[in-house]
Scaffold this motif. Sequence first.
Motif, PDB file in Angstrom:
ATOM      1  N   GLU A 105       0.733  -1.153  -0.043  1.00 62.15           N
ATOM      2  CA  GLU A 105       0.192   0.089  -0.076  1.00 62.15           C
ATOM      3  C   GLU A 105       0.733   1.334  -0.166  1.00 62.15           C
ATOM      4  O   GLU A 105       0.477   2.143  -0.735  1.00 62.15           O
ATOM      5  CB  GLU A 105      -1.102  -0.082   1.225  1.00 62.15           C
ATOM      6  N   LYS A 106       1.885   1.228   0.873  1.00 59.65           N
ATOM      7  CA  LYS A 106       2.643   2.385   1.017  1.00 59.65           C
ATOM      8  C   LYS A 106       3.517   2.578  -0.271  1.00 59.65           C
ATOM      9  O   LYS A 106       3.753   3.895  -0.970  1.00 59.65           O
ATOM     10  CB  LYS A 106       3.819   2.123   1.854  1.00 59.65           C
ATOM     11  N   TYR A 107       3.889   1.741  -1.227  1.00 60.04           N
ATOM     12  CA  TYR A 107       4.406   1.821  -2.460  1.00 60.04           C
ATOM     13  C   TYR A 107       3.215   1.945  -3.627  1.00 60.04           C
ATOM     14  O   TYR A 107       3.745   2.981  -4.413  1.00 60.04           O
ATOM     15  CB  TYR A 107       5.109   0.504  -2.866  1.00 60.04           C
ATOM     16  N   TYR A 108       2.349   1.516  -3.458  1.00 57.98           N
ATOM     17  CA  TYR A 108       1.373   1.437  -4.760  1.00 57.98           C
ATOM     18  C   TYR A 108       0.350   2.541  -4.507  1.00 57.98           C
ATOM     19  O   TYR A 108      -0.220   3.178  -5.344  1.00 57.98           O
ATOM     20  CB  TYR A 108       0.925   0.175  -5.242  1.00 57.98           C
ATOM     21  N   TYR A 109      -0.233   2.453  -3.409  1.00 60.73           N
ATOM     22  CA  TYR A 109      -1.639   3.172  -3.045  1.00 60.73           C
ATOM     23  C   TYR A 109      -1.546   4.710  -3.215  1.00 60.73           C
ATOM     24  O   TYR A 109      -2.139   5.417  -3.933  1.00 60.73           O
ATOM     25  CB  TYR A 109      -2.394   2.753  -1.840  1.00 60.73           C
ATOM     26  N   LYS A 110      -0.847   5.432  -2.320  1.00 58.69           N
ATOM     27  CA  LYS A 110      -0.472   6.639  -2.245  1.00 58.69           C
ATOM     28  C   LYS A 110      -1.416   7.410  -2.365  1.00 58.69           C
ATOM     29  O   LYS A 110      -1.796   8.486  -3.401  1.00 58.69           O
ATOM     30  CB  LYS A 110       0.676   7.165  -3.369  1.00 58.69           C
ATOM     31  N   GLU A 112      -2.994   9.925  -0.548  1.00 60.31           N
ATOM     32  CA  GLU A 112      -2.789  11.354  -0.363  1.00 60.31           C
ATOM     33  C   GLU A 112      -2.148  11.952  -1.497  1.00 60.31           C
ATOM     34  O   GLU A 112      -2.525  13.150  -2.104  1.00 60.31           O
ATOM     35  CB  GLU A 112      -1.904  11.666   0.918  1.00 60.31           C
ATOM     36  N   ASP A 113      -1.151  11.380  -2.340  1.00 67.04           N
ATOM     37  CA  ASP A 113      -0.885  11.871  -3.482  1.00 67.04           C
ATOM     38  C   ASP A 113      -1.979  11.875  -4.552  1.00 67.04           C
ATOM     39  O   ASP A 113      -2.123  12.736  -5.365  1.00 67.04           O
ATOM     40  CB  ASP A 113       0.485  10.884  -4.203  1.00 67.04           C
ATOM     41  N   GLN A 114      -2.735  11.091  -4.608  1.00 67.97           N
ATOM     42  CA  GLN A 114      -4.006  11.039  -5.347  1.00 67.97           C
ATOM     43  C   GLN A 114      -4.937  12.166  -5.003  1.00 67.97           C
ATOM     44  O   GLN A 114      -5.357  12.881  -6.088  1.00 67.97           O
ATOM     45  CB  GLN A 114      -4.967   9.620  -5.383  1.00 67.97           C
TER      46      GLN A 114
END
Length: 186
Positions: A105-110, A112-114
């Motif tokens: 999740e940390k690597y792919y979900y992001k 807050e960036d979305q």
Amino acid sequence: KSLLSYADITAVDEAYLNKYGSLVGITTEEELDAYIRNLIEMVNIYNVIWSDVYNCFELVSYNEEAYNSLYADTEKYYNEQVAGLGFSNVDEYCESNGITKEEFEKYYYKIEDQILERIIHIVIAKQQNLEINDEIREKVLKEVAFQNGYESADDVREAFKEDIDFTIANYLVLKWFSENTTVTDD
């Protein structure tokens, strides 16, 4: 993937042009070639400048409901992606690859960036008066349909549902950047 592979088409023929090209007014292979070249240029310009634009902004706060909605959409997306690799869900994928779901999740979900990306696109669309009326909405939905192998604007509406306005704003901002940016070799 290319426009053709999204549509499960391996060659450009009259049937392809009639089925998909008609969405955006393409009737010949030459028009398709010009369209694809323009699209590639548009995306390349956007990719070159996006990180500089993104780094000008900071996410100070966000709506928890928006966060949860994006999280659910992102989780659904990645579950569909790993299903294509033969896994039943992200948890199974992570277990078989020796990583935790938290790392995945940390690597792919992001999320807050979305959220920040969506805010930036909306701000730019508003600041540049990139109007979304019914005519523009339909035109953009046909572009998205053509580029992603959907048969109609209605298919895009169904696939993107509540994200449809962001999808349209995103496309208009991408196009605005390509029309208003000069990329140099510097």
